[in-house]
Motif scaffolding. Structure first.
Motif, PDB file in Angstrom:
ATOM      1  N   UNK A   1       0.842  -1.197   0.000  1.00 54.58           N
ATOM      2  CA  UNK A   1       0.000   0.000   0.000  1.00 54.58           C
ATOM      3  C   UNK A   1       0.877   1.247   0.000  1.00 54.58           C
TER       4      UNK A   1
ATOM      5  N   UNK B   1       2.370   1.659  -3.448  1.00 56.12           N
ATOM      6  CA  UNK B   1       1.397   2.083  -4.453  1.00 56.12           C
ATOM      7  C   UNK B   1       0.787   3.428  -4.094  1.00 56.12           C
ATOM      8  N   UNK B   2       1.246   4.020  -3.014  1.00 58.49           N
ATOM      9  CA  UNK B   2       0.749   5.323  -2.549  1.00 58.49           C
ATOM     10  C   UNK B   2      -0.725   5.259  -2.174  1.00 58.49           C
ATOM     11  N   UNK B   3      -1.174   4.107  -1.741  1.00 60.80           N
ATOM     12  CA  UNK B   3      -2.583   4.000  -1.368  1.00 60.80           C
ATOM     13  C   UNK B   3      -2.774   3.973   0.141  1.00 60.80           C
TER      14      UNK B   3
ATOM     15  N   UNK C   1      -1.906   6.361   2.415  1.00 62.63           N
ATOM     16  CA  UNK C   1      -2.337   7.628   3.002  1.00 62.63           C
ATOM     17  C   UNK C   1      -3.859   7.810   2.907  1.00 62.63           C
ATOM     18  N   UNK C   2      -4.472   7.571   1.745  1.00 61.07           N
ATOM     19  CA  UNK C   2      -5.942   7.680   1.708  1.00 61.07           C
ATOM     20  C   UNK C   2      -6.628   6.754   2.706  1.00 61.07           C
ATOM     21  N   UNK C   3      -6.026   5.597   2.946  1.00 58.62           N
ATOM     22  CA  UNK C   3      -6.597   4.678   3.938  1.00 58.62           C
ATOM     23  C   UNK C   3      -6.466   5.250   5.341  1.00 58.62           C
ATOM     24  N   UNK C   4      -5.277   5.784   5.618  1.00 59.27           N
ATOM     25  CA  UNK C   4      -5.024   6.295   6.964  1.00 59.27           C
ATOM     26  C   UNK C   4      -5.879   7.504   7.276  1.00 59.27           C
ATOM     27  N   UNK C   5      -6.194   8.269   6.226  1.00 59.50           N
ATOM     28  CA  UNK C   5      -6.941   9.493   6.458  1.00 59.50           C
ATOM     29  C   UNK C   5      -8.442   9.214   6.485  1.00 59.50           C
ATOM     30  N   UNK C   6      -8.826   7.970   6.174  1.00 65.24           N
ATOM     31  CA  UNK C   6     -10.245   7.636   6.224  1.00 65.24           C
ATOM     32  C   UNK C   6     -10.652   7.338   7.661  1.00 65.24           C
ATOM     33  N   UNK C   7     -11.924   7.006   7.817  1.00 63.99           N
ATOM     34  CA  UNK C   7     -12.404   6.736   9.176  1.00 63.99           C
ATOM     35  C   UNK C   7     -12.099   5.320   9.638  1.00 63.99           C
ATOM     36  N   UNK C   8     -11.368   4.562   8.816  1.00 61.83           N
ATOM     37  CA  UNK C   8     -10.968   3.214   9.240  1.00 61.83           C
ATOM     38  C   UNK C   8      -9.912   3.338  10.327  1.00 61.83           C
ATOM     39  N   UNK C   9     -10.107   2.584  11.397  1.00 59.33           N
ATOM     40  CA  UNK C   9      -9.097   2.625  12.439  1.00 59.33           C
ATOM     41  C   UNK C   9      -7.932   1.737  12.016  1.00 59.33           C
TER      42      UNK C   9
ATOM     43  N   UNK D   1       1.686   8.391  11.110  1.00 58.48           N
ATOM     44  CA  UNK D   1       1.629   8.599   9.668  1.00 58.48           C
ATOM     45  C   UNK D   1       2.837   8.009   8.961  1.00 58.48           C
TER      46      UNK D   1
ATOM     47  N   UNK E   1       7.114   9.684   4.359  1.00 55.51           N
ATOM     48  CA  UNK E   1       6.999   9.776   2.913  1.00 55.51           C
ATOM     49  C   UNK E   1       8.330   9.480   2.260  1.00 55.51           C
TER      50      UNK E   1
END
Lengths: 308, 402
Positions: free
Chosen positions: B98, B101-103, B105-113, B397, B400
């Motif tokens: 993840x 593939x740079x995917x 960060x969007x996961x971390x910033x979502x409401x998923x714990x 986080x 990068x």
């Protein structure tokens, strides 16, 4: 930035009481990596409903600032507030109100466009029954309805960028933070993006957007801030930026005979005075335009290229 | 919210969808089944020919049962081996992938714990192991056909494989969260798995080699609880002692028995440290502990104080029911979490020469907590710690990489 004084109470009070009229507030934000200051003592205020542009060369600290806004980075010092929520104490609150689009859009290899959005709808706890309408609406908004069944990694760069934007909108956030959304887009895609941002603004969202090209943002932003080496150099409307920084616009004047003059002006007052003078002199002015290279010159001049 | 009405973990849903669309899944399942089928074929022909020799061309029913049992255990062993080989490879890229593939960060910033992300990844790995196990059922069915294996045993074996897969997946996920690149995560994950399987046994063996004769140490039994194979061997059946079942797991039961006797010998004040004092395992000549031969000959052993003929209880393999899953009487004996030192049975109070020849009274299913339970506890702790570590690493986080 006269709005700074309007919100004085602590954040809890703001969160509990009437909705704050500030979408984003950054106070004294500093992020240090060892000896390097990525961001140094940054103050920003973004009112609701604004399209706020953060401009600076690569390495100016734009992305770092955005990561702090997106609750993905703990500042060394300073405070950030998104619609009344502090990412340090209430990251979930921030995440619910903020749509963040990173500068590079990663895609999953084997997922269709609508599945990609469904995944993030799930990740944002959108009830399953609302997914179909939500996904169709978002795809229409970003003009990807025709690509519903396409594999995500088969999309063009501009389409991926729009899909990424749709993803950031999945939970209907109040504030959108877009890190270099226009980079690498062709002019047409750029225009479409601009129209999209204006549309989002009309929907009542606040948009914070970054770029390293001033000209890219000046037409769509209501406010612009220029950063370099982690510091803020100037804030204001795209027009007033030049004034604040002591000038740097070039006015091209074309006379009826085909003669072209170039005048350097500093403030809008200078610009008026120049026009008044030209008219008073009775010159046959057929064109009086600000050349865009003037803005680029200004940008190059004020950002000294320290970090390049 | 009721459990069955809860929406599926989005990460799990996506992983399943994505994973099964790749060619990799098909290739892995196919290769896995081909290897196991080949092993089944080889073992089947080897066992059936030897059985036929012993019985002048015919196989009697009891022989068939032993044959089936051996086949089952051999298959189970190789299932475990393959799972230990496949799972790190499929899980180590869970987080680094993840990230690359740079995917992430969007996961971390979502409401998923972070916990939801980790559990989604783990469940996806577990689902794949389940698929592998289900695909093996027809092969296991061959041994079932021959007899000698009960449904309960089969279920236990399947549970052991799933549990092992989960533990290895947890470790691989932790490695994935620690590493920056998938390659590094793979190396780490395989190293961790190798440590569990081979490393634990080697540490035990090294103790015997390195131990100072003047100051013998108690054999580090704790480290053996990390080994999922030993736990599997102990959990799926009991040693037959008469050699009627030949399988890798049976070999390991022999090893465990040996280890247990060593510990007992040490605790009873028997000098010589963790040498291999008993004969059973060495007689086989197949132990992978042969690197640690006894350096001190056992002292003369008096005849058994307690009458215990060759065939006390365990030697008769009850092909259907006999298992390590014994009732745990009362509180676990030793305070030491990982000790498998026995409570001395009657007749062995205090130090003194002990009887080591003949049938051993220190079988694993006395009133102590069985080895596999200790192992399950230890491995569950390791797995929980690993997944918590992974969740923790996701909370901070991602750094990068430009």
């Amino acid at each position: 930035m006269t709005t700074v004084g309007q919100v004085t109470g602590p954040s809890e009070e703001v969160a509990a009481g009437s909705p704050p009229d500030l979408a984003v507030k950054v106070e004294g934000l500093t992020k240090r990596y060892g000896e390097l200051f990525a961001v140094r003592d940054l103050d920003l205020v973004v009112p609701r409903g604004a399209i706020f542009g953060l401009i600076g060369p690569n390495g100016a600290g734009k992305s770092t600032t955005f990561l702090a806004l997106a609750s993905l980075l703990t500042p060394t010092s300073g405070k950030v507030e998104i619609a009344g929520c502090d990412p340090a104490t209430d990251p979930r609150g921030v995440r619910g109100k903020l749509g963040y689009m990173p500068d590079v859009m990663g895609v999953y290899d084997n997922l269709r466009v609508h599945e990609y959005l469904a995944f993030f709808a799930g990740a944002y706890r959108v009830p399953r029954t609302a997914w179909p309408a939500l996904i169709d609406g978002l795809l229409e908004l970003v003009d990807l309805s025709g690509k519903r069944e396409a594999m995500v990694d088969s999309l063009s760069r501009g389409m991926k960028q729009r899909l990424s934007l749709a993803r950031a909108l999945v939970h209907d956030p109040e504030v959108l933070v877009l890190d270099e959304p226009a980079s690498g887009l062709d002019p047409r895609a750029r225009v479409e993006l601009r129209e999209l941002l204006v549309e989002l603004r009309a929907m009542g969202k606040t948009v914070v957007v970054s770029s390293h090209i001033l000209a890219e943002l000046e037409e769509m932003c209501t406010e612009v801030a220029i950063m370099e080496a982690g510091r803020l150099l100037a804030v204001g409307t795209p027009r007033s930026i030049g004034d604040q920084l002591g000038g740097g616009r070039t006015i091209r004047v074309r006379l009826a005979g085909g003669e072209v003059q170039e005048h350097a002006v500093v403030t809008e007052g200078d610009q008026q005075a120049l026009l008044a003078r030209l008219v008073a002199e009775g010159l046959p002015v057929v064109e009086f335009t600000e050349t865009s290279s003037g803005l680029e010159d200004l940008f190059l001049r004020i950002t000294k290229g320290v970090v390049q | 919210m009721k459990l069955w009405r809860r929406p599926l973990n989005p990460v799990l849903a996506r992983e399943l969808k994505e994973r099964l669309r790749t060619r990799r899944a098909t290739v892995v399942v196919t290769a896995y089944l081909m290897i196991l089928a080949l092993i089944l074929q080889v073992v089947y022909s080897a066992l059936s020919s030897s059985a036929a020799d012993a019985f002048n061309g015919g196989i009697v029913a009891t022989q068939s049962a032993r044959f089936g049992r051996s086949l089952f255990e051999t298959l189970l062993f190789f299932m475990l081996l393959l799972v230990c080989f496949i799972v790190p490879g499929l899980t180590a890229d869970a987080i680094t992938g993840e990230r690359e593939r740079q995917t992430l960060v969007p996961l971390q910033v979502s409401l998923l714990s972070p916990r939801a992300i980790v559990s989604g990844k783990l469940l996806a790995s577990l689902a794949f192991v389940t698929l592998l196990v289900l695909a093996t059922l027809p092969l296991l069915g061959v041994s079932f056909l021959l007899g000698g294996v009960s449904v309960g045993q089969m279920a236990r074996g399947v549970a052991v494989v799933l549990a092992t897969g989960l533990v290895v997946a947890c470790l691989a996920l932790a490695c994935s969260s620690l590493a920056r690149r998938t390659q590094a995560a793979m190396v780490l994950a395989y190293a961790a798995t190798l440590f569990l399987t081979l490393g634990s046994v080697m540490i035990y063996g090294a103790q015997a080699v390195l131990d100072d004769e003047a100051e013998p140490h108690r054999p580090p039994l704790a480290v053996l609880t990390l080994n999922p194979f030993l736990a599997a061997a102990d959990a799926t059946g009991q040693q037959t002692f008469d050699g009627s079942v030949t399988s890798p797991l049976e070999l390991m039961r022999g090893l465990l028995d040996e280890v247990d006797r060593n510990a007992v010998a040490f605790d009873q004040g028997f000098v010589g440290g963790p040498g291999f004092v008993g004969g059973g395992f060495a007689e086989n000549g197949e132990g992978f502990m042969d690197a640690a031969p006894p350096r001190l000959a056992p002292p003369p052993v008096p005849p058994p104080a307690v009458p215990s003929p060759e065939t006390t209880g365990v030697s008769e393999t009850t092909v259907a029911g006999g298992s390590g899953e014994t009732e745990v009487g009362g509180a676990p004996g030793p305070d030491d979490v990982v000790s498998i030192a026995p409570v001395a049975p009657d007749g062995f109070s205090g130090p003194g020469p002990i009887r080591l020849e003949g049938q051993d009274p220190f079988v694993l299913d006395d009133d102590r907590l069985p080895f596999w339970m200790w192992s399950a506890l230890v491995l569950a702790t390791v797995a929980a710690a690993a997944s918590l570590l992974a969740a923790r690493r996701l909370r901070t986080p991602s750094t990068r990489t430009a």
